[in-house]
Design a protein around this motif. Structure first.
Motif, PDB file in Angstrom:
ATOM      1  N   ARG A  24       0.818  -1.210   0.000  1.00 54.74           N
ATOM      2  CA  ARG A  24       0.000   0.000   0.000  1.00 54.74           C
ATOM      3  C   ARG A  24       0.856   1.267   0.000  1.00 54.74           C
ATOM      4  NH1 ARG A  24      -4.549  -0.022   4.530  1.00 54.74           N
ATOM      5  NH2 ARG A  24      -4.932   1.999   3.546  1.00 54.74           N
ATOM      6  N   LEU A  25       2.115   1.125   0.314  1.00 54.80           N
ATOM      7  CA  LEU A  25       3.019   2.268   0.361  1.00 54.80           C
ATOM      8  C   LEU A  25       3.640   2.545  -1.001  1.00 54.80           C
ATOM      9  CD1 LEU A  25       4.969   1.838   3.708  1.00 54.80           C
ATOM     10  CD2 LEU A  25       3.965   3.968   2.902  1.00 54.80           C
ATOM     11  N   HIS A  26       3.667   3.819  -1.363  1.00 53.04           N
ATOM     12  CA  HIS A  26       4.432   4.261  -2.527  1.00 53.04           C
ATOM     13  C   HIS A  26       5.770   4.787  -2.021  1.00 53.04           C
ATOM     14  CE1 HIS A  26       5.546   6.369  -6.217  1.00 53.04           C
ATOM     15  NE2 HIS A  26       5.821   7.410  -5.458  1.00 53.04           N
ATOM     16  N   ARG A  27       6.869   4.382  -2.667  1.00 46.30           N
ATOM     17  CA  ARG A  27       8.209   4.775  -2.238  1.00 46.30           C
ATOM     18  C   ARG A  27       8.973   5.385  -3.415  1.00 46.30           C
ATOM     19  NH1 ARG A  27       6.585  -0.041  -0.721  1.00 46.30           N
ATOM     20  NH2 ARG A  27       6.574  -0.628   1.497  1.00 46.30           N
ATOM     21  N   LYS A  28       9.764   6.402  -3.095  1.00 45.33           N
ATOM     22  CA  LYS A  28      10.575   7.041  -4.135  1.00 45.33           C
ATOM     23  C   LYS A  28      11.861   7.559  -3.509  1.00 45.33           C
ATOM     24  CE  LYS A  28      10.392  10.577  -7.766  1.00 45.33           C
ATOM     25  NZ  LYS A  28       9.547  11.647  -8.384  1.00 45.33           N
ATOM     26  N   THR A  29      12.974   7.352  -4.180  1.00 45.94           N
ATOM     27  CA  THR A  29      14.255   7.858  -3.694  1.00 45.94           C
ATOM     28  C   THR A  29      14.804   8.881  -4.686  1.00 45.94           C
ATOM     29  OG1 THR A  29      15.634   6.207  -4.811  1.00 45.94           O
ATOM     30  CG2 THR A  29      14.725   5.612  -2.654  1.00 45.94           C
ATOM     31  N   GLY A  30      15.646   9.764  -4.174  1.00 47.76           N
ATOM     32  CA  GLY A  30      16.234  10.780  -5.039  1.00 47.76           C
ATOM     33  C   GLY A  30      17.335  11.524  -4.314  1.00 47.76           C
ATOM     34  N   SER A  31      17.637  12.722  -4.790  1.00 51.44           N
ATOM     35  CA  SER A  31      18.682  13.542  -4.174  1.00 51.44           C
ATOM     36  C   SER A  31      18.266  15.000  -4.235  1.00 51.44           C
ATOM     37  CB  SER A  31      20.027  13.331  -4.890  1.00 51.44           C
ATOM     38  OG  SER A  31      19.908  13.696  -6.256  1.00 51.44           O
ATOM     39  N   ARG A  32      18.887  15.800  -3.381  1.00 52.88           N
ATOM     40  CA  ARG A  32      18.545  17.213  -3.317  1.00 52.88           C
ATOM     41  C   ARG A  32      19.746  17.982  -2.780  1.00 52.88           C
ATOM     42  NH1 ARG A  32      13.540  18.662   0.352  1.00 52.88           N
ATOM     43  NH2 ARG A  32      12.577  17.295  -1.194  1.00 52.88           N
ATOM     44  N   LYS A  33      19.923  19.194  -3.295  1.00 49.22           N
ATOM     45  CA  LYS A  33      20.941  20.088  -2.764  1.00 49.22           C
ATOM     46  C   LYS A  33      20.390  20.776  -1.524  1.00 49.22           C
ATOM     47  CE  LYS A  33      24.497  20.158  -5.769  1.00 49.22           C
ATOM     48  NZ  LYS A  33      25.914  19.980  -5.366  1.00 49.22           N
ATOM     49  N   VAL A  34      21.127  20.724  -0.429  1.00 44.92           N
ATOM     50  CA  VAL A  34      20.794  21.485   0.766  1.00 44.92           C
ATOM     51  C   VAL A  34      21.996  22.367   1.080  1.00 44.92           C
ATOM     52  CG1 VAL A  34      19.214  19.730   1.652  1.00 44.92           C
ATOM     53  CG2 VAL A  34      21.626  19.654   2.305  1.00 44.92           C
ATOM     54  N   ARG A  52      20.363  12.858   0.351  1.00 46.09           N
ATOM     55  CA  ARG A  52      19.490  11.809  -0.178  1.00 46.09           C
ATOM     56  C   ARG A  52      18.052  12.101   0.234  1.00 46.09           C
ATOM     57  NH1 ARG A  52      22.340   8.206  -3.641  1.00 46.09           N
ATOM     58  NH2 ARG A  52      24.467   7.981  -2.830  1.00 46.09           N
ATOM     59  N   THR A  53      17.107  11.733  -0.593  1.00 41.40           N
ATOM     60  CA  THR A  53      15.698  11.919  -0.251  1.00 41.40           C
ATOM     61  C   THR A  53      14.971  10.577  -0.334  1.00 41.40           C
ATOM     62  OG1 THR A  53      14.952  12.380  -2.521  1.00 41.40           O
ATOM     63  CG2 THR A  53      15.739  14.246  -1.222  1.00 41.40           C
ATOM     64  N   MET A  54      14.050  10.406   0.594  1.00 43.69           N
ATOM     65  CA  MET A  54      13.182   9.235   0.612  1.00 43.69           C
ATOM     66  C   MET A  54      11.764   9.722   0.830  1.00 43.69           C
ATOM     67  SD  MET A  54      15.476   6.837   3.095  1.00 43.69           S
ATOM     68  CE  MET A  54      14.069   5.772   3.278  1.00 43.69           C
ATOM     69  N   LEU A  55      10.873   9.324  -0.051  1.00 42.56           N
ATOM     70  CA  LEU A  55       9.478   9.741   0.039  1.00 42.56           C
ATOM     71  C   LEU A  55       8.594   8.510   0.191  1.00 42.56           C
ATOM     72  CD1 LEU A  55       7.308  12.021  -0.250  1.00 42.56           C
ATOM     73  CD2 LEU A  55       7.229  11.433  -2.678  1.00 42.56           C
ATOM     74  N   LEU A  56       7.713   8.539   1.192  1.00 41.84           N
ATOM     75  CA  LEU A  56       6.719   7.491   1.401  1.00 41.84           C
ATOM     76  C   LEU A  56       5.344   8.130   1.317  1.00 41.84           C
ATOM     77  CD1 LEU A  56       9.200   7.183   3.698  1.00 41.84           C
ATOM     78  CD2 LEU A  56       7.993   5.057   4.140  1.00 41.84           C
ATOM     79  N   ARG A  57       4.422   7.450   0.643  1.00 42.09           N
ATOM     80  CA  ARG A  57       3.053   7.952   0.535  1.00 42.09           C
ATOM     81  C   ARG A  57       2.084   6.807   0.806  1.00 42.09           C
ATOM     82  NH1 ARG A  57       2.962   9.207  -4.479  1.00 42.09           N
ATOM     83  NH2 ARG A  57       3.838  11.292  -4.187  1.00 42.09           N
ATOM     84  N   ARG A  58       1.073   7.071   1.629  1.00 39.88           N
ATOM     85  CA  ARG A  58       0.089   6.054   1.968  1.00 39.88           C
ATOM     86  C   ARG A  58      -1.243   6.717   2.286  1.00 39.88           C
ATOM     87  NH1 ARG A  58       0.436   0.713   5.610  1.00 39.88           N
ATOM     88  NH2 ARG A  58      -1.785   0.409   5.870  1.00 39.88           N
ATOM     89  N   THR A  59      -2.340   6.057   1.930  1.00 37.16           N
ATOM     90  CA  THR A  59      -3.676   6.542   2.251  1.00 37.16           C
ATOM     91  C   THR A  59      -4.224   5.776   3.444  1.00 37.16           C
ATOM     92  OG1 THR A  59      -4.098   7.155  -0.053  1.00 37.16           O
ATOM     93  CG2 THR A  59      -6.016   6.904   1.381  1.00 37.16           C
ATOM     94  N   TYR A  60      -4.769   6.520   4.408  1.00 39.76           N
ATOM     95  CA  TYR A  60      -5.349   5.925   5.612  1.00 39.76           C
ATOM     96  C   TYR A  60      -6.860   6.093   5.600  1.00 39.76           C
ATOM     97  CZ  TYR A  60      -0.671   5.579   7.564  1.00 39.76           C
ATOM     98  OH  TYR A  60       0.646   5.235   7.777  1.00 39.76           O
ATOM     99  N   ASP A  61      -7.547   5.095   6.133  1.00 46.35           N
ATOM    100  CA  ASP A  61      -9.004   5.142   6.235  1.00 46.35           C
ATOM    101  C   ASP A  61      -9.408   5.870   7.510  1.00 46.35           C
ATOM    102  OD1 ASP A  61      -9.334   3.708   3.848  1.00 46.35           O
ATOM    103  OD2 ASP A  61      -9.069   1.810   4.897  1.00 46.35           O
ATOM    104  N   ALA A  62      -9.051   7.146   7.576  1.00 47.85           N
ATOM    105  CA  ALA A  62      -9.364   7.993   8.728  1.00 47.85           C
ATOM    106  C   ALA A  62      -9.355   9.437   8.266  1.00 47.85           C
ATOM    107  CB  ALA A  62      -8.342   7.784   9.845  1.00 47.85           C
ATOM    108  N   GLY A  63     -10.153  10.274   8.922  1.00 48.62           N
ATOM    109  CA  GLY A  63     -10.198  11.677   8.577  1.00 48.62           C
ATOM    110  C   GLY A  63      -8.908  12.392   8.914  1.00 48.62           C
ATOM    111  N   ILE A  64      -8.677  13.528   8.264  1.00 48.29           N
ATOM    112  CA  ILE A  64      -7.404  14.235   8.430  1.00 48.29           C
ATOM    113  C   ILE A  64      -7.192  14.706   9.862  1.00 48.29           C
ATOM    114  CG2 ILE A  64      -8.355  16.469   7.695  1.00 48.29           C
ATOM    115  CD1 ILE A  64      -5.639  16.986   6.305  1.00 48.29           C
ATOM    116  N   ALA A  65      -8.265  15.108  10.554  1.00 51.85           N
ATOM    117  CA  ALA A  65      -8.108  15.567  11.936  1.00 51.85           C
ATOM    118  C   ALA A  65      -7.615  14.434  12.833  1.00 51.85           C
ATOM    119  CB  ALA A  65      -9.426  16.128  12.461  1.00 51.85           C
ATOM    120  N   ASP A  66      -8.123  13.227  12.605  1.00 54.56           N
ATOM    121  CA  ASP A  66      -7.712  12.072  13.402  1.00 54.56           C
ATOM    122  C   ASP A  66      -6.261  11.713  13.118  1.00 54.56           C
ATOM    123  OD1 ASP A  66      -7.936   9.935  15.179  1.00 54.56           O
ATOM    124  OD2 ASP A  66      -8.723   8.567  13.650  1.00 54.56           O
ATOM    125  N   VAL A  67      -5.865  11.706  11.844  1.00 50.47           N
ATOM    126  CA  VAL A  67      -4.484  11.368  11.497  1.00 50.47           C
ATOM    127  C   VAL A  67      -3.533  12.426  12.054  1.00 50.47           C
ATOM    128  CG1 VAL A  67      -2.864  10.892   9.633  1.00 50.47           C
ATOM    129  CG2 VAL A  67      -5.239  10.139   9.418  1.00 50.47           C
TER     130      VAL A  67
END
Length: 211
Positions: A10-20, A26-41
């Motif tokens: 259920r997780l979307h994952r992406k790696t990359g890089s960024r200048k700071v 290095r960058t790591m991005l995780l994305r997931r949808t939860y069955d709960a309202g935004i206030a609860d999360v």
């Protein structure tokens, strides 16, 4: 708990890089949808009492500009907190890295669903990245976001014992493989990814995947 493979997928994952400012990160991005309202999360990821129920006990001055400490884990400064959409903190564990920040972003997906994005941006020693790749940190985040889902559904993953159970080890191994796939998608050589996946799996499960 639902099927572990389904939950990991259920997780979307992406790696990359960024200048700071400190250099190349290095960058790591995780994305997931939860069955709960935004206030609860939002409450689950910012309330100390609830964070302790699905992640770790947290202490400190929990306000922008204050410092926090997760028990036995990372600590740092709270850099931004814009309810119910954005939380950004420095994330320091062990010897202080030159740069390490975690940003959590929430967006509603209808009334009772919420999309959570977690982005970890850090300067990582090259030898460590070469050995483990993104899975060294990514597996930990995967397991944390899985525990958050269980919490939002009214359950709880037993702290400590679950990670060493057969189910916990299965989740870690599947997660390590998924982060390897994210590395492949980012253009890393297949042979290197295979070595990193095996090393990460062994680190989290204590079991070699060499055959």
């Amino acid at each position: 708990m639902n099927d572990i493979a389904h939950e990991i997928n259920r997780l979307h994952r992406k790696t990359g890089s960024r200048k700071v400012e400190a250099g190349d990160a290095r960058t790591m991005l995780l994305r997931r949808t939860y069955d709960a309202g935004i206030a609860d999360v939002w409450d689950a990821v910012t309330s100390p009492e609830r964070i302790a129920r699905w992640f770790l006990p947290v202490s400190g001055e929990l306000a922008v500009g204050g410092r926090y400490q997760l028990q036995g884990n990372a600590g740092g400064e709270i850099l931004a907190c814009e309810a119910p959409e954005l939380l950004r903190v420095s994330w320091l564990y062990g010897p202080d890295p030159d740069f390490s920040e975690v940003e959590v972003r929430l967006a509603p997906d209808g009334k009772e669903r919420t999309v959570l994005e977690l982005e970890h941006v850090a300067m990582v020693p090259e030898e460590f990245w070469e050995q483990y790749g993104p899975g060294a940190t990514g597996v930990g985040w995967d397991l944390g976001l899985l525990a958050l889902d269980v919490h939002l559904s009214g359950g709880q993953i037993p702290a400590g014992a679950w990670e060493t159970s057969d189910e916990g080890k299965q989740a870690a191994a599947l997660s390590a493989r998924a982060w390897g796939e994210a590395s492949r998608a980012a253009g890393e050589p297949a042979a290197l990814v295979a070595e990193q996946t095996a090393a990460t799996t062994a680190f989290y499960t204590g079991e070699s995947t060499a055959g």
